[in-house]
Motif scaffolding. Structure first.
Motif, PDB file in Angstrom:
ATOM      1  N   ASN A   1       1.039  -1.088   0.062  1.00 60.19           N
ATOM      2  CA  ASN A   1       0.039   0.069  -0.015  1.00 60.19           C
ATOM      3  C   ASN A   1       0.829   1.171  -0.005  1.00 60.19           C
ATOM      4  O   ASN A   1       0.628   2.199  -0.785  1.00 60.19           O
ATOM      5  N   TRP A   2       1.858   1.209   0.810  1.00 61.48           N
ATOM      6  CA  TRP A   2       2.917   2.289   0.744  1.00 61.48           C
ATOM      7  C   TRP A   2       3.341   2.551  -0.510  1.00 61.48           C
ATOM      8  O   TRP A   2       3.683   3.606  -1.081  1.00 61.48           O
ATOM      9  N   LEU A   3       3.962   1.539  -1.270  1.00 61.17           N
ATOM     10  CA  LEU A   3       4.515   1.584  -2.326  1.00 61.17           C
ATOM     11  C   LEU A   3       3.587   2.211  -3.513  1.00 61.17           C
ATOM     12  O   LEU A   3       3.847   3.203  -4.481  1.00 61.17           O
TER      13      LEU A   3
ATOM     14  N   ASN B   1       0.218   5.433 -14.346  1.00 61.81           N
ATOM     15  CA  ASN B   1       0.837   4.212 -15.078  1.00 61.81           C
ATOM     16  C   ASN B   1      -0.288   3.181 -14.661  1.00 61.81           C
ATOM     17  O   ASN B   1      -0.161   2.572 -13.449  1.00 61.81           O
ATOM     18  N   GLU B   2      -1.123   2.909 -15.547  1.00 58.61           N
ATOM     19  CA  GLU B   2      -2.169   2.035 -15.244  1.00 58.61           C
ATOM     20  C   GLU B   2      -1.622   0.520 -15.087  1.00 58.61           C
ATOM     21  O   GLU B   2      -2.182  -0.173 -14.169  1.00 58.61           O
ATOM     22  N   GLU B   3      -0.810   0.200 -15.679  1.00 56.79           N
ATOM     23  CA  GLU B   3      -0.229  -1.118 -15.751  1.00 56.79           C
ATOM     24  C   GLU B   3       0.477  -1.317 -14.359  1.00 56.79           C
ATOM     25  O   GLU B   3       0.208  -2.556 -13.574  1.00 56.79           O
TER      26      GLU B   3
ATOM     27  N   TYR C   1       6.808 -10.130  -7.655  1.00 58.84           N
ATOM     28  CA  TYR C   1       7.145  -9.026  -6.807  1.00 58.84           C
ATOM     29  C   TYR C   1       8.653  -8.808  -7.440  1.00 58.84           C
ATOM     30  O   TYR C   1       9.010  -7.706  -7.469  1.00 58.84           O
ATOM     31  N   LYS C   2       9.594  -9.899  -7.433  1.00 59.10           N
ATOM     32  CA  LYS C   2      10.937  -9.794  -7.966  1.00 59.10           C
ATOM     33  C   LYS C   2      10.947  -9.095  -9.397  1.00 59.10           C
ATOM     34  O   LYS C   2      11.888  -8.388  -9.853  1.00 59.10           O
TER      35      LYS C   2
ATOM     36  N   PRO D   1      11.056  -3.660  -9.743  1.00 55.18           N
ATOM     37  CA  PRO D   1      11.498  -2.982 -10.961  1.00 55.18           C
ATOM     38  C   PRO D   1      10.626  -1.754 -11.446  1.00 55.18           C
ATOM     39  O   PRO D   1      11.155  -0.751 -11.790  1.00 55.18           O
ATOM     40  N   THR D   2       9.360  -2.168 -11.488  1.00 50.96           N
ATOM     41  CA  THR D   2       8.450  -1.072 -12.071  1.00 50.96           C
ATOM     42  C   THR D   2       8.536   0.076 -11.129  1.00 50.96           C
ATOM     43  O   THR D   2       8.486   1.336 -11.524  1.00 50.96           O
ATOM     44  N   VAL D   3       8.175  -0.023  -9.671  1.00 52.09           N
ATOM     45  CA  VAL D   3       8.060   0.985  -8.867  1.00 52.09           C
ATOM     46  C   VAL D   3       9.335   1.794  -8.837  1.00 52.09           C
ATOM     47  O   VAL D   3       9.557   3.053  -8.578  1.00 52.09           O
ATOM     48  N   LEU D   4      10.492   1.082  -8.650  1.00 55.85           N
ATOM     49  CA  LEU D   4      11.986   1.935  -8.926  1.00 55.85           C
ATOM     50  C   LEU D   4      11.898   2.598 -10.159  1.00 55.85           C
ATOM     51  O   LEU D   4      12.449   3.784  -9.937  1.00 55.85           O
ATOM     52  N   SER D   5      11.748   2.141 -11.408  1.00 54.29           N
ATOM     53  CA  SER D   5      11.581   2.779 -12.462  1.00 54.29           C
ATOM     54  C   SER D   5      10.750   3.974 -12.628  1.00 54.29           C
ATOM     55  O   SER D   5      11.046   5.099 -13.145  1.00 54.29           O
ATOM     56  N   GLU D   6       9.666   3.828 -12.137  1.00 49.92           N
ATOM     57  CA  GLU D   6       8.608   5.145 -11.965  1.00 49.92           C
ATOM     58  C   GLU D   6       9.056   6.086 -10.985  1.00 49.92           C
ATOM     59  O   GLU D   6       8.956   7.282 -11.306  1.00 49.92           O
ATOM     60  N   VAL D   7       9.750   5.829 -10.012  1.00 51.25           N
ATOM     61  CA  VAL D   7      10.251   6.754  -9.138  1.00 51.25           C
ATOM     62  C   VAL D   7      11.473   7.609  -9.681  1.00 51.25           C
ATOM     63  O   VAL D   7      11.622   8.710  -9.576  1.00 51.25           O
TER      64      VAL D   7
END
Length: 729
Positions: free
Chosen positions: A324-326, A342-344, A409-410, A415-421
């Protein structure tokens, strides 16, 4: 009449027999002719000797410069006069000229002043001035000379004026010629200009509409600029606040990224831990199924299972919180970067959270089932076994789901969260650079807005002036267009070009002498002497009559017993015969000796005879009737007729007194009659003149015929009394 004829014959015999009388009569016959001939000869051509009339010329002209060229009209005039023989020109200084004109050595002095050329050259300036020539004349020397010298001065003025006008017009027509060539070259441009004027006339309403619209737009633009200028401080504030927000967001994302990097291993460990617990639980449940039921052992297993379930639920719950925090971090990064979510990524996070929640539910359900094992065992062992199998199946499913979630998750979530950040940080960095650039540009924008405001104000002022001048410009353009149409209707520009391209030399010659006097002499007179011949001939005939009555007696004392009337006519024949000889000699002498150009010589002689008889009848009658008083009357008539007969000056130029007595003077008709013979006869005038002369003669003859005897009685007493004084003969 017989006695009168006898007296005449006796007088002729006495003259022929007495040589002294013959010489005296001969002198009386020729003397009047000399009077006429000398005067006619003297006045033959008085202006032919004007080249001997001394006139001084003083040239003080300093010259002038006109358009870079030296001009000295005074020197040019001197060069012209040196070749002129109309007068005896003397070129000298002012001092000498003035001394000699006062003394009488010069009849006149003409001075060309210092500024003569300068004033003539002023014709090309905005203030042209007339040039002056100083003219001094000594009028006491002679009455005619001043008129002649004045004519010379007038000649100089006319000559200079003619040459100056010719030169100026020559230059002007040279310019006109060049102008005509240029206009011909520029004719297409002129026609285009005409079309432009007509087009402007047609477009003026639209121009007015555009100006009005531009004025309104300028007012609107000025308001917008004013509003924009007033909003600049707010824009600066917003930019500053935006930069601050971006800084804070970047800091937040940095912290989130660091936190994510810190959480990621923990999440992995928790997931692995849950997976291990799930596998352990699954193995435990499988082992339980094969072990005989031991409730003591079951309590221990139940407690151990409940503890493990509680640990798994807590771990799953922690994983759910992290997910939820992510999700919140992802949403914050997307909002801060002002990009579409980013809908995906959101879908994956939502799926992960749902699966975690689902796993948690499974674990909670397993724990619940575990906590109910004791009851089930007691109540229903078979049911316990079924429940245990269900629990084992749930644990097995949970283990499988945990493995799938760990892979998800791996491979995707982390990777998606890190890329978007990272992308959000990059976007925010670009936004920061943009806002920084905007912030640095705001002063320039303010300056530009202020400059634009000033220019729009100036432009609006210009538009206001243009609109204010529009009615004037509209009228002028319409007037110009109307004038062009009028000129096009009245003139042809090609004709104007042809006129301007006329020969400049021909035009110069024209203006040098624009008018040529074609003199047509109806009755040409060869010279001044010929013109004066009628007057001097008539005057000589009257003088001849006076000489005769002054020397010859009007009474025939040698005749006895003869009436006064017979004596009157007898001596009248004698006087008339001598008078005819005088007239014959003077008229023939005019033609032969002087060479007077007489158109009708015979009539000239015959008119002389008539005039001599008329004059003799007048003068003789006066002396015959009044004696010495008659001589005085004849002289008075001579004086009046010289002045009032129009022999030298036209009658209309004479004083009113002489104009009044002119019709009553015999000279008037006698001179006019002789002019007819000299210049050419107009018979109505001849008949009129002869008629008046015969009337004069008849009047005096009748006067002598009927009044001589009566008047003589009284004049004899007066004559006797006057002789007693010893002063009269």
């Amino acid at each position: 009449m017989k006695n009168s004829w006898k007296i005449f014959k006796t007088d002729i015999q006495n003259i022929s027999r007495n040589w002294v009388a013959a010489i005296l009569i001969g002198g009386l016959v020729f003397l009047p002719s000399l009077y006429a001939w000398l005067n006619i000869y003297a006045s033959w051509d008085p202006y032919s000797q004007t080249d001997q009339l001394p006139v001084a010329i003083v040239n003080e002209d300093a010259g002038a410069t006109v358009r870079g060229e030296q001009l000295n009209v005074g020197n040019e005039l001197i060069d012209t006069l040196k070749n002129n023989q109309d007068m005896k020109w003397s070129f000298t200084s002012r001092k000498i000229a003035m001394e000699k004109v006062e003394y009488g050595d010069y009849f006149a002095v003409i001075i060309i002043p210092k500024n003569f050329s300068e004033k003539l050259a002023s014709v090309v300036s905005d203030n042209p001035q007339k040039a002056d020539i100083e003219y001094y004349v000594n009028e006491k020397i002679n009455s005619i000379a001043p008129k002649i010298t004045e004519k010379g001065a007038t000649f100089i003025v006319q000559k200079v004026s003619s040459q100056f006008i010719s030169s100026v017009n020559g230059v002007i027509f040279d310019l006109f010629n060049d102008l005509g060539i240029e206009i011909e070259k520029d004719l297409p441009d002129i026609q285009n200009f005409e079309d432009y004027v007509f087009k402007m006339e047609q477009d003026l309403p639209e121009i007015h509409h555009l100006l009005t619209g531009a004025q309104k737009d300028a007012s609107s633009a000025q308001k917008i600029i004013t509003q924009a200028t007033s909003m600049l401080p707010r824009a600066e504030q917003i930019t500053t606040e935006g930069l601050s927000s971006i800084e804070r967001t970047i800091d937040f994302l940095t912290k989130a990224q660091n936190r994510l990097n810190e959480v990621a291993p923990q999440v992995k460990n928790d997931l692995e831990k849950v997976s291990k617990i799930s596998k352990s639980t699954n193995e435990f449940l499988q082992s339980v199924q094969n072990v005989p039921l031991d409730f003591t052992e079951l309590d221990r297993v139940k407690a151990d299972l409940d503890s493990k379930m509680t640990s798994n639920i807590q771990t799953v719950d922690a994983i759910s919180k992290d997910l939820n925090w992510l999700k919140e971090v992802s949403n914050s990064s997307n909002e801060s970067s002002e990009e579409t979510n980013n809908e995906e990524q959101q879908t994956r996070l939502d799926n992960a959270i749902d699966k975690t929640n689902e796993l948690k539910s499974f674990l909670q359900e397993a724990q619940t089932n575990t906590r109910t094992i004791d009851t089930l065992v007691k109540d229903k062992e078979q049911q316990f076994q079924t429940t245990l199998n269900d629990l084992q199946q749930i644990a097995q499913n949970t283990s499988v789901q945990l493995d799938a979630f760990m892979n998800e998750y791996k491979n995707n979530i982390e990777p998606t969260v890190l890329s978007e950040v990272a992308k959000a940080k990059k976007t925010l960095g670009n936004a920061k650079e943009m806002l920084t650039s905007i912030q640095s540009t705001l002063p320039e924008v303010a300056s530009t807005l202020n400059s634009a405001d000033a220019h729009i104000k100036e432009g609006k002022t210009t538009l206001d002036q243009a609109l204010a001048q529009y009615p004037y410009i509209n009228d002028k353009v319409n007037q110009l267009a109307d004038r062009i149409r009028k000129v096009q209707g009245e003139t042809n520009i090609n004709e104007i070009i042809q006129l301007l391209r006329n020969d400049p030399q021909a035009e110069r010659s024209f203006f040098e002498e624009p008018i040529v006097l074609n003199e047509n002499k109806l009755f040409p007179i060869a010279n001044y002497g010929t013109g004066m011949t009628p007057f001097y001939t008539v005057l000589a005939i009257w003088v001849g009559c006076l000489l005769l009555i002054s020397l010859l007696a009007t009474d025939a004392n040698h005749e006895r017993n003869v009436s006064e009337r017979s004596v009157y006519f007898g001596r009248l024949f004698t006087f008339s015969a001598i008078g005819l000889l005088q007239a014959l000699i003077v008229t023939i002498g005019d033609i032969v000796l002087l060479g007077v150009d007489v158109k009708d010589s015979l009539w000239f002689i015959l008119f002389g005879f008539l005039i001599s008889f008329v004059f003799m009848s007048i003068v003789y009658t006066l002396v015959s009737v009044f004696g010495d008083v008659g001589k005085a009357l004849a002289i008075i008539m001579l004086v009046l007729q010289i002045a009032g007969a129009g022999g030298t000056y036209p009658v209309v130029l004479l004083p009113e007194f002489f104009q009044t007595i002119n019709p009553a003077l015999p000279f008037t008709y006698a001179v006019d009659l002789m002019r007819e013979a000299v210049g050419g006869i107009v018979w109505p005038r001849v008949i009129r003149d002869v008629s008046f002369l015969l009337l004069f003669s008849l009047a005096f003859l009748l006067f002598g015929t009927f009044l001589k005897e009566k008047i003589n009685r009284k004049t004899k007493l007066m004559l006797k009394k006057s002789r007693e004084s010893g002063l009269f003969h």
